[in-house]
Every structure is written in C-alpha cells, then in structure tokens.
Design an enzyme around this catalytic site. Structure first.
Site, PDB file in Angstrom:
ATOM      1  N   SER A 237      -0.011  -4.485  -0.781  1.00 28.36           N
ATOM      2  CA  SER A 237       0.189  -3.492  -1.828  1.00 28.36           C
ATOM      3  C   SER A 237       1.684  -3.272  -2.084  1.00 28.36           C
ATOM      4  O   SER A 237       2.465  -3.084  -1.151  1.00 28.36           O
ATOM      5  CB  SER A 237      -0.459  -2.163  -1.440  1.00 28.36           C
ATOM      6  OG  SER A 237      -1.851  -2.284  -1.392  1.00 28.36           O
TER       7      SER A 237
ATOM      8  N   ASP B 186       0.463   4.642 -10.239  1.00 24.29           N
ATOM      9  CA  ASP B 186       0.620   4.135  -8.876  1.00 24.29           C
ATOM     10  C   ASP B 186       1.887   3.308  -8.710  1.00 24.29           C
ATOM     11  O   ASP B 186       1.875   2.222  -8.129  1.00 24.29           O
ATOM     12  CB  ASP B 186      -0.608   3.327  -8.464  1.00 24.29           C
ATOM     13  CG  ASP B 186      -0.740   3.194  -6.951  1.00 24.29           C
ATOM     14  OD1 ASP B 186      -0.048   3.946  -6.244  1.00 24.29           O
ATOM     15  OD2 ASP B 186      -1.514   2.344  -6.491  1.00 24.29           O
TER      16      ASP B 186
ATOM     17  N   HIS C 246       0.919   4.742  -3.594  1.00 22.88           N
ATOM     18  CA  HIS C 246       0.065   5.005  -2.441  1.00 22.88           C
ATOM     19  C   HIS C 246       0.631   4.418  -1.146  1.00 22.88           C
ATOM     20  O   HIS C 246       0.170   4.758  -0.056  1.00 22.88           O
ATOM     21  CB  HIS C 246      -1.360   4.490  -2.690  1.00 22.88           C
ATOM     22  CG  HIS C 246      -1.511   3.003  -2.620  1.00 22.88           C
ATOM     23  ND1 HIS C 246      -1.522   2.193  -3.737  1.00 22.88           N
ATOM     24  CD2 HIS C 246      -1.666   2.172  -1.573  1.00 22.88           C
ATOM     25  CE1 HIS C 246      -1.686   0.947  -3.376  1.00 22.88           C
ATOM     26  NE2 HIS C 246      -1.780   0.890  -2.057  1.00 22.88           N
TER      27      HIS C 246
END
Length: 435
Positions: A278, A199, A169
């Site tokens: 992230s 992911d 993402h």
C-alpha cells in the site's frame, strides 16, 4: 628367405609391419604401419607382449640380424604408442577442462523483455521508500509511554524537496512516522497533509538532495486494458519487491477506507498487491508512475485477488494542494443522505436528504431534510435527482459530480419534493474544518 613376423591384434589397436630383406638393403623396412588407439590407460601388457614377440629368437640363419631389426621395429612401435597415449590424454584433459569451464562460466542470457523489466526495477527502486507507522503505547507495569510499530507500508519520492507520497491509511493513527530510503537510511517524517476521501497522504523528510530520486510521473487518462504494469513495494516488510501483471480493468470504483467516500476511475490490475505494498507506485512499461497501489479485493481473505490503484491524474492534483496548502479544498453540499438501498425500497431514483444543517450550503439554500411530524410519522425530505443537469441516481453519482466542481461555484440542484420537481441554486463551500 622370408623372415617370419609377429602381429598383434586387439580391440584397441593393431600394428601390422611388413619386413623385407635384400642383399643391397641389409636393414629391414616397415611399410604402412597402422596404429589404432582408443584407450591410453591400459597399455602395459600390450607393450610387454609386443617386445616379447619382437625379441623372440627365430629358427633361421639370420637370427642376429632379424633380432636387431625386430628390436628396432618394437622400439619404433613403442615410441608411436607413447606419443599417441600422450596426445589422447592431452585431448581428454582439454575436453574435461572445456566442459568444466562451460558449466561454470556460461554468461547469463536474458530475453529483451526480461532485460527491460530488470532495468525498470533497477532504475525505479531508489525512488521507493519503506514507511513505518509508530503509535504511542503506555506500559501497564512501568506506565512508561513507548512507541511501537502498528503498521507499515510503502511510498515514493515525489520531489527533491523531500516530499513523500503514500496512502492515508498507511499513516492513520500514527504518533510518529519513519521513512527508510533505498540506501537503508531512516529519517523521521513530518505529515504535511492528507486527503482521507481519496486515501492520499504527503510526508516530508529532511534528507540530502543527492539521496532523493523523484519518481517519473506519467498520465493515467490514456491507459488501456491489457497493457503491462509493474508494482514495487515492501510487502510483509520485505525489502523492495517487484510484481508484474496487466491492467485488467479501468474506471472502477472503491470506497475510501477512512471515510467510505467512493474513489472513482480506479485502476484494476492483476499484479500482486500484498500487505505492505500500500502506498507504493504502479508503473507502466516505460517506468512512469500511473497510480498508487491502495487496496486488494480478496473474497477468500488471502493476499490474492484483484488489486486497485488510485490513478496518477487524481493523485497529482491532490498532492499539489497538500504541498502548497497542507489541505485539500474539496467542495461539499453540506448534507447527510440515506443509504442507496433505502431509496431503492421507496421506488425512486436519487439521493434522499436526511439532514441539511442550516449553517451549511444546502441548508442555506433551503433544501429540506427528512423529519418526523408531531405524531411520529416520517416525512421524507428532498430527493436530489440531478446537479447542473447531470443525473444523480445514487451517492456515488453525487460525489463524482462534486469532484468536478470547485469551492465557491454555484450549482443548480434539482430535487423531488413531494410530488413535484424544484430547482434550487446552491453555493458550494469547503468543509468547515478546512476554512
């Protein structure tokens, strides 16, 4: 005849000489002089008084001799007084300098756990990178196509060949990706491959090998709740930030932001994971990689809550496939199934098959989809209750079982068809776009 003498007494010092005269000893002598000095900066008046008292003319036949002796005594006292003042001033200045040096030059003392944390951050920071997601946008006035940043995140160096690991993402929807290393050099990155279901994405940069420091890879199978963890990343675009915490839970499950497919065995931590963290590494106390920071659950919407990291045991297998083949060959049944809540309302446990395309594994094996009859009435399809003898109660159970299977493997799918149970063999296949 006893010679008169003068005495000077003050709160700061006292001097009490005793003079003795004799025929054989014409000069007076001082016995047991006592000098108590506490203030070296206010002696002028006292010295003047002492000299005046010493030089005062006495009413005796020996005035000249006594005056001479008293003058000598006064001079001796003055010398002692000056020496004491100089010594006290030296000690005062030395103490002041010592105090100043103590304030300025005190070495910093850290506890052993602090030193370990500092060393961990310094050793692993060169392995963490900053990733910028650029998207092509057309200017409404000039119609020029420009690349503008639409997001950012973190990543880490996987090997000396220039492979960078991050979250999918972080680079989703990017027309171009740039990677900034720890020495602030920036390189254009090429997307090697990604796994939307887990992911995970792998990038490649053409950077010199001496600038690439791979992160040490650990294991996540033996993690324990309560052990310390450390997250390094670039939250809010800030350069290399460290947050600490503990593992607050294991074997959690979250959904992929891209496909909604569940990710099992996720690590839960209370280490702060903010926007920009992230894709960054989650480390154990030895500085080894144990997970990729990927999400945060925050009921308030703020950057505080429970953080989640994909375990390194899951990431390792995905990265290896992406580096070798540019894709992940994950097996599928080739079905679409109903939400878990809909099945619960029917009072049954399992996965309701909504669609089974005839060219897919389940369609070829003969699984029945849900459909309507000629009168518009709903006819339920097969309800999967187990795969290879492992019970299936919801979609997460089905995904978990399939993740443990391989492409080309034949599995036995047990379904509830109407009011009876049937066992159907199904040959697993990869996704059509991965063939």
């Amino acid at each position: 005849m006893a010679a008169p003498h003068s005495s000077l007494i003050s709160p700061h010092y006292s001097y009490s000489p005793t003079l003795s005269l004799s025929k054989t000893s014409p000069k007076p002598s001082l016995s047991k002089p006592l000098l108590l000095f506490t203030n070296p900066f206010n002696n002028n008046n006292r010295i003047t008084s002492l000299l005046s008292a010493s030089l005062r003319t006495p009413s005796s036949p020996h005035n000249d001799l006594l005056a001479e002796h008293r003058t000598c005594a006064a001079l001796d006292s003055l010398l002692v007084l000056c020496a004491s003042a100089a010594l006290s001033f030296t000690l005062f200045v030395a103490d002041a300098n010592s105090a100043s040096a103590l304030v300025v030059g005190t070495p910093r003392k850290l506890q052993s756990d602090e030193l370990a944390t500092v060393r961990l951050f310094q050793d692993n920071t060169p392995s963490v990178v900053y990733i910028t997601n650029l998207a092509a946008r057309q200017d409404v006035f000039t119609l020029d196509v420009l690349e503008v940043p639409q997001g950012s995140g973190s990543g880490f160096v996987w090997d000396k060949e220039g492979h960078i690991v991050t979250n999918y993402h972080v680079i989703r929807g990017a027309s171009d990706v740039k990677v900034t290393l720890a020495d602030q050099t920036t390189y254009d990155a090429k997307i090697v491959g990604y796994d939307q279901d887990k992911d995970v994405a792998v990038l490649h940069v053409d950077a010199p090998r001496n600038k690439l420091r791979p992160i040490p890879v650990g294991v996540s199978a033996d993690l324990l709740v309560g052990q310390k963890v450390y997250a390094i990343g670039n939250p809010f675009g800030l350069d290399h930030t460290l947050t600490t915490g503990v593992i607050s839970g294991l074997r959690r499950e979250i959904s992929s932001a891209a496909t909604g497919r569940p990710i099992q065995d996720v690590i839960q931590t209370d280490a702060a994971i903010n926007p920009g963290n992230s894709g960054g590494p989650l480390l154990d106390s030895s500085g080894n990689l144990i997970g990729i920071n990927t999400a945060i659950y925050s009921p308030s919407g703020a950057s505080s809550g429970v953080g989640f990291s994909i375990p390194v045991d899951t990431v390792g297998g995905i990265v290896d496939q992406l580096v070798k083949f540019g894709k992940v060959t994950r097996p599928i049944l080739g079905i679409k199934f109903a939400p878990d809540q809909s099945v619960e309302q029917l009072g049954v446990s399992g996965v309701l098959v909504l669609d089974a395309p005839p060219n897919g594994p389940a369609g070829k094996a003969g699984l029945l989809p849900t459909k309507r009859d000629a009168y518009g009435r709903l006819i339920l399809g097969d309800i999967i209750t187990s795969v290879n003898g492992k019970k299936v109660t919801n979609g997460s159970d089905l995904y978990r079982i399939l993740d443990q299977c391989k492409v080309g493997e034949k599995v036995i799918v047990e379904v509830l068809r109407g009011d009876h149970i049937e066992k159907i063999p199904v040959l697993l296949e990869p996704k059509p776009n991965e063939s």
